[in-house]
Design a protein around this motif. Structure first.
Motif, PDB file in Angstrom:
ATOM      1  N   SER A 188       0.602  -1.218  -0.165  1.00 22.77           N
ATOM      2  CA  SER A 188      -0.090   0.198  -0.264  1.00 22.77           C
ATOM      3  C   SER A 188       0.726   1.184   0.116  1.00 22.77           C
ATOM      4  CB  SER A 188      -1.084   0.072   1.363  1.00 22.77           C
ATOM      5  OG  SER A 188      -0.131  -0.091   2.281  1.00 22.77           O
ATOM      6  N   THR A 209      -8.658  -4.861  -8.855  1.00 23.41           N
ATOM      7  CA  THR A 209      -9.513  -3.642  -8.682  1.00 23.41           C
ATOM      8  C   THR A 209     -10.169  -3.657  -7.711  1.00 23.41           C
ATOM      9  OG1 THR A 209     -11.312  -4.771  -9.767  1.00 23.41           O
ATOM     10  CG2 THR A 209     -10.486  -2.887 -11.237  1.00 23.41           C
ATOM     11  N   GLN A 210      -9.465  -5.069  -7.002  1.00 20.90           N
ATOM     12  CA  GLN A 210      -9.615  -5.517  -5.521  1.00 20.90           C
ATOM     13  C   GLN A 210      -8.432  -4.283  -4.105  1.00 20.90           C
ATOM     14  OE1 GLN A 210      -8.608  -9.855  -6.519  1.00 20.90           O
ATOM     15  NE2 GLN A 210      -7.207  -9.400  -4.668  1.00 20.90           N
ATOM     16  N   ASP A 211      -8.957  -5.026  -3.319  1.00 25.07           N
ATOM     17  CA  ASP A 211      -8.734  -4.024  -2.749  1.00 25.07           C
ATOM     18  C   ASP A 211      -7.026  -4.467  -2.184  1.00 25.07           C
ATOM     19  OD1 ASP A 211      -7.020  -1.904  -1.197  1.00 25.07           O
ATOM     20  OD2 ASP A 211      -8.512  -2.589   1.094  1.00 25.07           O
ATOM     21  N   CYS A 212      -5.872  -3.919  -2.645  1.00 20.29           N
ATOM     22  CA  CYS A 212      -4.289  -4.141  -2.434  1.00 20.29           C
ATOM     23  C   CYS A 212      -4.056  -4.027  -0.737  1.00 20.29           C
ATOM     24  CB  CYS A 212      -3.642  -4.623  -3.114  1.00 20.29           C
ATOM     25  SG  CYS A 212      -4.058  -4.854  -4.651  1.00 20.29           S
ATOM     26  N   ASP A 213      -4.661  -2.690  -0.297  1.00 22.97           N
ATOM     27  CA  ASP A 213      -3.861  -2.580   0.628  1.00 22.97           C
ATOM     28  C   ASP A 213      -3.412  -3.958   1.765  1.00 22.97           C
ATOM     29  OD1 ASP A 213      -4.100   0.186   0.106  1.00 22.97           O
ATOM     30  OD2 ASP A 213      -6.102   0.817   1.431  1.00 22.97           O
ATOM     31  N   SER A 214      -3.702  -5.428   1.726  1.00 22.80           N
ATOM     32  CA  SER A 214      -3.276  -6.410   2.856  1.00 22.80           C
ATOM     33  C   SER A 214      -2.212  -6.931   2.152  1.00 22.80           C
ATOM     34  CB  SER A 214      -4.480  -7.579   3.206  1.00 22.80           C
ATOM     35  OG  SER A 214      -4.654  -7.978   2.006  1.00 22.80           O
TER      36      SER A 214
END
Length: 290
Positions: free
Chosen positions: A234, A247-252
């Protein structure tokens, strides 16, 4: 008084109706279970009958060949039929089809594994990718090229080669895929070769991250992207540089290292691989830190 008596009669009637309904339900359940047992028993008997018929047919085939040979031997003056080598081989294969098929499979599998071990060069570094993200998988080729820039020619074959193993262990996957990847993960976690891991929070329990990964805060306590055992993607431009289209959340998503355990087999080999991976990760962190 009459009202109380009437109320009592109504309650008794309700109890009787409920009791009859319960008895009827129990009777239906009992009949259903009996029918299911009968059907299961019938299927079992039919299956056993089919197996016995197949065994008998096979025995008759073999016995027929034996009887024919014995009759020819006992008949005086009968001309003994000569059987060619090709016919003998054909007869053997026909009578032992299952054994021949299984044997052929194992011979071919063994030959493939031996060929693979002899001819395939071991990569200089390997990475387990546990995130369940098909778009991430599509960017793996560029990631392998990127990390090859961080390492030397460890296996001395004249080139640097990094291999990413995409094996998501998310339970959202179908049962077969999850089982296969979980098996590969377990096997690789027992070996000293693959040190670097790219994962997310969903994979935390699968790899027991708190126990198996090296705490990067020991060396990067002031780095904003480092938390515990991971350097998080992130707020970096790493994925965009790798042409990641997801497009998915990659913060993890994070990258980390397996720590060298005291009880691991081939500890010296694991320490050597850890040093290679640690040096590569250090260069990666320096390039992509805020």
């Amino acid at each position: 008084m009459n009202k109380d008596i009437n109320d009592g009669k109504v309650l008794d009637t309700i109890r009787e109706v409920n009791q009859k309904e319960r008895q009827e339900r129990l009777k239906q359940q009992s009949e259903y279970q009996q029918n299911m047992r009968k059907k299961a028993e019938k299927r079992r008997e039919e299956y056993e009958k089919k197996l016995n018929e197949e065994r008998l047919s096979l025995l008759k085939e073999k016995q027929g060949l034996t009887d024919t040979a014995q009759t020819q031997e006992k008949q005086p003056g009968a001309e003994k039929k000569k059987i060619s080598v090709a016919q003998k081989i054909s007869s053997f294969i026909y009578c032992n089809k299952a054994m021949v098929i299984v044997g052929t499979f194992f011979v071919l599998a063994a030959a493939f594994l031996i060929y693979d071990l002899v001819t395939k060069d071991r990569p200089d570094m390997t990475v387990m990718v546990l995130v369940d993200d098909p778009y991430f998988e599509q960017s793996i080729d560029k990631m392998q090229e990127k990390f090859a820039q961080y390492i030397d020619d460890v296996n001395s074959n004249g080139e640097t080669n990094v291999t990413f193993y995409y094996m998501p262990v998310s339970q959202d996957a179908d049962q077969y895929t999850y089982g296969a990847n979980a098996t590969k993960l377990y096997a690789m976690m027992q070996l000293p070769d693959t040190i670097m891991v790219i994962a997310d929070e969903k994979a935390k329990e699968q790899i027991m991250a708190d126990d198996t990964l090296y705490n990067l805060e020991n060396d990067y306590d002031s780095n904003d992207n480092v938390s515990g055992y991971g350097f998080y993607f992130s707020d970096t431009d790493f994925l965009s540089q790798m042409d990641y289209k997801g497009t998915q959340d990659c913060d993890s998503y994070y990258i980390g290292l397996r720590k060298v355990a005291d009880n691991v087999s081939k500890k010296e080999v694991m320490q050597k691989n850890f040093d290679v991976a640690y040096d590569a990760l250090s260069k990666f962190i320096t390039e992509y830190s805020k």
